[in-house]
Scaffold this motif. Structure first.
Motif, PDB file in Angstrom:
ATOM      1  N   LEU A 143       0.791  -1.233   0.000  1.00 24.69           N
ATOM      2  CA  LEU A 143       0.000   0.000   0.000  1.00 24.69           C
ATOM      3  C   LEU A 143       0.826   1.287   0.000  1.00 24.69           C
ATOM      4  O   LEU A 143       0.278   2.363  -0.134  1.00 24.69           O
ATOM      5  CB  LEU A 143      -0.934   0.013   1.226  1.00 24.69           C
ATOM      6  CG  LEU A 143      -2.020  -1.066   1.231  1.00 24.69           C
ATOM      7  CD1 LEU A 143      -2.729  -1.098   2.580  1.00 24.69           C
ATOM      8  CD2 LEU A 143      -3.011  -0.814   0.108  1.00 24.69           C
ATOM      9  N   ILE A 144       2.142   1.191   0.165  1.00 22.22           N
ATOM     10  CA  ILE A 144       2.972   2.399   0.243  1.00 22.22           C
ATOM     11  C   ILE A 144       3.464   2.779  -1.149  1.00 22.22           C
ATOM     12  O   ILE A 144       4.022   1.963  -1.872  1.00 22.22           O
ATOM     13  CB  ILE A 144       4.147   2.210   1.217  1.00 22.22           C
ATOM     14  CG1 ILE A 144       3.603   1.969   2.631  1.00 22.22           C
ATOM     15  CG2 ILE A 144       5.073   3.429   1.191  1.00 22.22           C
ATOM     16  CD1 ILE A 144       4.650   1.698   3.671  1.00 22.22           C
ATOM     17  N   ASP A 145       3.238   4.049  -1.495  1.00 24.81           N
ATOM     18  CA  ASP A 145       3.672   4.579  -2.787  1.00 24.81           C
ATOM     19  C   ASP A 145       4.996   5.325  -2.695  1.00 24.81           C
ATOM     20  O   ASP A 145       5.708   5.457  -3.691  1.00 24.81           O
ATOM     21  CB  ASP A 145       2.606   5.549  -3.335  1.00 24.81           C
ATOM     22  CG  ASP A 145       1.268   4.868  -3.510  1.00 24.81           C
ATOM     23  OD1 ASP A 145       1.186   3.921  -4.297  1.00 24.81           O
ATOM     24  OD2 ASP A 145       0.297   5.291  -2.832  1.00 24.81           O
ATOM     25  N   GLU A 146       5.302   5.839  -1.494  1.00 25.43           N
ATOM     26  CA  GLU A 146       6.466   6.707  -1.358  1.00 25.43           C
ATOM     27  C   GLU A 146       6.982   6.665   0.072  1.00 25.43           C
ATOM     28  O   GLU A 146       6.200   6.535   1.020  1.00 25.43           O
ATOM     29  CB  GLU A 146       6.034   8.142  -1.714  1.00 25.43           C
ATOM     30  CG  GLU A 146       7.122   9.161  -1.770  1.00 25.43           C
ATOM     31  CD  GLU A 146       6.585  10.506  -2.243  1.00 25.43           C
ATOM     32  OE1 GLU A 146       6.208  10.633  -3.415  1.00 25.43           O
ATOM     33  OE2 GLU A 146       6.537  11.432  -1.420  1.00 25.43           O
ATOM     34  N   TYR A 147       8.304   6.775   0.219  1.00 28.70           N
ATOM     35  CA  TYR A 147       8.945   6.885   1.527  1.00 28.70           C
ATOM     36  C   TYR A 147       9.614   8.246   1.624  1.00 28.70           C
ATOM     37  O   TYR A 147      10.364   8.630   0.719  1.00 28.70           O
ATOM     38  CB  TYR A 147      10.007   5.799   1.721  1.00 28.70           C
ATOM     39  CG  TYR A 147       9.433   4.421   1.943  1.00 28.70           C
ATOM     40  CD1 TYR A 147       9.194   3.953   3.232  1.00 28.70           C
ATOM     41  CD2 TYR A 147       9.132   3.597   0.866  1.00 28.70           C
ATOM     42  CE1 TYR A 147       8.657   2.686   3.436  1.00 28.70           C
ATOM     43  CE2 TYR A 147       8.596   2.332   1.069  1.00 28.70           C
ATOM     44  CZ  TYR A 147       8.362   1.885   2.355  1.00 28.70           C
ATOM     45  OH  TYR A 147       7.840   0.644   2.554  1.00 28.70           O
ATOM     46  N   ARG A 148       9.351   8.960   2.706  1.00 28.76           N
ATOM     47  CA  ARG A 148      10.044  10.211   3.031  1.00 28.76           C
ATOM     48  C   ARG A 148      10.756   9.948   4.345  1.00 28.76           C
ATOM     49  O   ARG A 148      10.117   9.729   5.366  1.00 28.76           O
ATOM     50  CB  ARG A 148       9.058  11.363   3.161  1.00 28.76           C
ATOM     51  CG  ARG A 148       8.317  11.636   1.871  1.00 28.76           C
ATOM     52  CD  ARG A 148       7.252  12.707   2.023  1.00 28.76           C
ATOM     53  NE  ARG A 148       6.461  12.783   0.789  1.00 28.76           N
ATOM     54  CZ  ARG A 148       5.396  13.562   0.639  1.00 28.76           C
ATOM     55  NH1 ARG A 148       4.993  14.340   1.627  1.00 28.76           N
ATOM     56  NH2 ARG A 148       4.739  13.551  -0.507  1.00 28.76           N
ATOM     57  N   ILE A 149      12.079   9.958   4.288  1.00 28.60           N
ATOM     58  CA  ILE A 149      12.877   9.528   5.440  1.00 28.60           C
ATOM     59  C   ILE A 149      13.897  10.607   5.788  1.00 28.60           C
ATOM     60  O   ILE A 149      14.599  11.107   4.909  1.00 28.60           O
ATOM     61  CB  ILE A 149      13.625   8.213   5.119  1.00 28.60           C
ATOM     62  CG1 ILE A 149      12.643   7.130   4.672  1.00 28.60           C
ATOM     63  CG2 ILE A 149      14.441   7.751   6.319  1.00 28.60           C
ATOM     64  CD1 ILE A 149      13.306   5.927   4.017  1.00 28.60           C
ATOM     65  N   ILE A 150      13.973  10.936   7.072  1.00 27.71           N
ATOM     66  CA  ILE A 150      15.058  11.787   7.561  1.00 27.71           C
ATOM     67  C   ILE A 150      16.015  10.876   8.313  1.00 27.71           C
ATOM     68  O   ILE A 150      15.658  10.281   9.333  1.00 27.71           O
ATOM     69  CB  ILE A 150      14.545  12.928   8.457  1.00 27.71           C
ATOM     70  CG1 ILE A 150      13.645  13.857   7.627  1.00 27.71           C
ATOM     71  CG2 ILE A 150      15.736  13.700   9.044  1.00 27.71           C
ATOM     72  CD1 ILE A 150      13.035  15.008   8.403  1.00 27.71           C
TER      73      ILE A 150
END
Length: 191
Positions: A143-150
């Motif tokens: 279900l995840i389209d994108e990862y935004r990671i710091i």
């Protein structure tokens, strides 16, 4: 169609949460004013719905609900507290019955079906904030389209990893930013 985004802070050794307290004590060193501004102006720009697992939801609710009464709160903290209180929120939980936070819905069962329905609507992003266990479940369900990671310049040695061994993902880098603190933002689209 809406996209599902997993937003997380992560240690250099791959953990999204330590085994201490709420698991995010290690993030404080990496915070800086430029990171706060970037988050507010850029990372959350397309967020329509914030999504949480129960543990993260309760921690965020309790923290951000107390900020307006804190005389030491910064302008940034007050701004974020107002935003997070008013944004549409979903908490995944089988035990919560009353969220006790404005604009919150609880999803207790068949979460995958409900998220697929929400993804099919028009609108902004559904963003999983923290909640590594929920992120694992969403990833396994595709279900995840994108990862935004710091990524923070710290290691903790143990905790909850952002990525489990189970799903194999191919990711396409969309953007990066280096902050004054040495933390690095990365945004990946799932291929």
């Amino acid at each position: 169609m809406r996209k599902v985004v997993a937003f997380s802070h992560m240690t250099l050794d791959g953990f999204a949460a330590s085994n201490t307290g709420m698991g995010l004590e290690w993030t404080h060193r990496g915070y800086s004013p430029d990171m706060g501004s970037f988050h507010d102006d850029h990372i959350r720009a397309d967020v329509q719905t914030a999504v949480y697992g129960r543990k993260t939801f309760e921690g965020m609710r309790d923290h951000w609900s107390s900020v307006p009464d804190n005389p030491d709160a910064t302008a940034h903290d007050l701004n974020h507290a107002e935003w997070v209180t008013n944004v549409d929120k979903i908490a995944f939980s089988t035990t919560l019955t009353d969220p006790k936070w404005h604009n919150t819905r609880i999803i207790a069962g068949d979460g995958a079906a409900r998220i697929k329905e929400l993804k099919a609507e028009n609108g902004g992003a559904l963003v999983i904030y923290g909640s590594p266990t929920l992120t694992h479940w969403f990833a396994e369900a595709g279900l995840i389209d994108e990862y935004r990671i710091i990524i923070h310049p710290v290691t903790v040695g143990a905790g909850t990893p952002l990525f489990l061994d189970k799903p194999t993902l191919e990711l396409n880098l969309q953007e990066t930013k280096i902050f004054d603190s040495g933390a690095v933002y990365t945004r990946y689209q799932v291929a």
